[in-house]
Design an enzyme around this catalytic site. Structure first.
Site, short mmCIF file in Angstrom:
data_model
loop_
_atom_site.label_atom_id
_atom_site.label_comp_id
_atom_site.label_asym_id
_atom_site.label_seq_id
_atom_site.Cartn_x
_atom_site.Cartn_y
_atom_site.Cartn_z
CG ASP A 12 14.29 6.41 54.47
OD1 ASP A 12 13.19 6.26 55.02
OD2 ASP A 12 14.42 6.58 53.24
N1 URA Z 1 12.31 10.49 51.40
C1 URA Z 1 13.05 9.37 51.45
O1 URA Z 1 13.11 8.60 50.50
N2 URA Z 1 13.73 9.12 52.59
C2 URA Z 1 13.73 9.94 53.65
O2 URA Z 1 14.38 9.67 54.66
C3 URA Z 1 12.96 11.11 53.58
C4 URA Z 1 12.25 11.37 52.44
#
Ligand code: URA
Length: 245
Positions: free
Chosen positions: A102
């Site tokens: 993310d």
């Molecule tokens: N899980 C999440 O919620 N975000 C990420 O960036 C990676 C795994």
């Protein structure tokens, strides 16, 4: 392939730098000095020497990036800075991130042009472990740990696969951190073998907790090099590449 691109791909400098060096006579192809950057080389059969050192063309390259928050895991984006932009290299335009973190997630991201390896690492059938450091809004209870370890409902067809939880802060530390004004939530590592959208955040939400900070620290055998500053990257060592296969 153009001679200047060959040298850029081999990390010998920016396109303008290697063009200057070619024009200055610092590059030979099969023993002959070549001064034209656009000269065509066969990367499989020609012997290219740069400043008297032979350059063997590597088809595939592998980088470990310590992704900072605020950049997106994409090769290009109209509005946002991407992880590929962070590699600020000219020439080699075929790198892509293996999977996504993310925008606000930090940590280990592999960038490569090796599609086969990327596919193997991301295949749900391979169950490659991804380990995350998570700072939580609340102290994690024994019951929440048990649920995460068994699998939780995040609104998909099936429960998540069993995860591994390791609590890095105990309650005493959490409470004293709370008293000093810091967050009183647990810091844990969560290891999962899937890669669903926002999976870690959704898993913690499903057990009535909340992720405040997320950082990936491992993918399969590849461990984030903590010496890399946020936003910094380095090539993988041979043994690290072998460990991924
Ligand atoms: N899980 C999440 O919620 N975000 C990420 O960036 C990676 C795994």
């Amino acid at each position: 392939m153009r001679l200047d691109k060959f040298l850029c791909d081999m990390n010998k400098g920016t396109r303008s730098r290697v063009k200057k060096d070619i024009k200055a006579g610092l590059v030979t192809v099969n023993g002959m000095v070549i001064t034209k950057p656009e000269y065509g080389v066969n990367e499989q059969t020609d012997t290219v020497c740069y400043k008297d050192v032979t350059c063997v063309y590597e088809k595939y390259v592998y980088y470990m990036l310590n992704k900072p928050a605020g950049v997106v895991s994409a090769t290009e984006d109209k509005r946002e800075r991407t992880v590929v932009d962070l590699l600020d290299r000219e020439g080699r335009g075929d790198l892509f991130p293996v999977g996504r973190l993310d925008k606000d997630t930090e940590g280990l991201l592999l960038l490569t042009n090796d599609g086969e390896l990327a596919h193997a690492l991301l295949s749900p059938k391979k169950h490659v472990e991804k380990e995350y450091e998570c700072h939580l809004a609340h102290a994690l209870t024994a019951q929440q740990i048990e649920r995460l370890e068994q699998g939780v409902d995040i609104g998909e067809k099936e429960l998540t696969k069993p995860a591994k939880v390791c609590v890095l802060t105990d309650e005493a530390i959490s409470q004293s951190a709370g008293k000093s004004g810091a967050a009183d939530g647990s810091i844990i590592t969560l290891t999962i073998t899937e890669g669903k959208f926002h999976q870690v955040k959704r898993m913690l939400h499903a057990v009535d907790n909340e992720v405040l900070y997320l950082k990936r620290i491992r993918m399969g055998n590849l461990v984030l090099d903590e010496r890399l500053e946020k936003g910094a990257y380095r090539r993988l060592e041979k043994w690290e590449i072998t460990g991924l296969e």
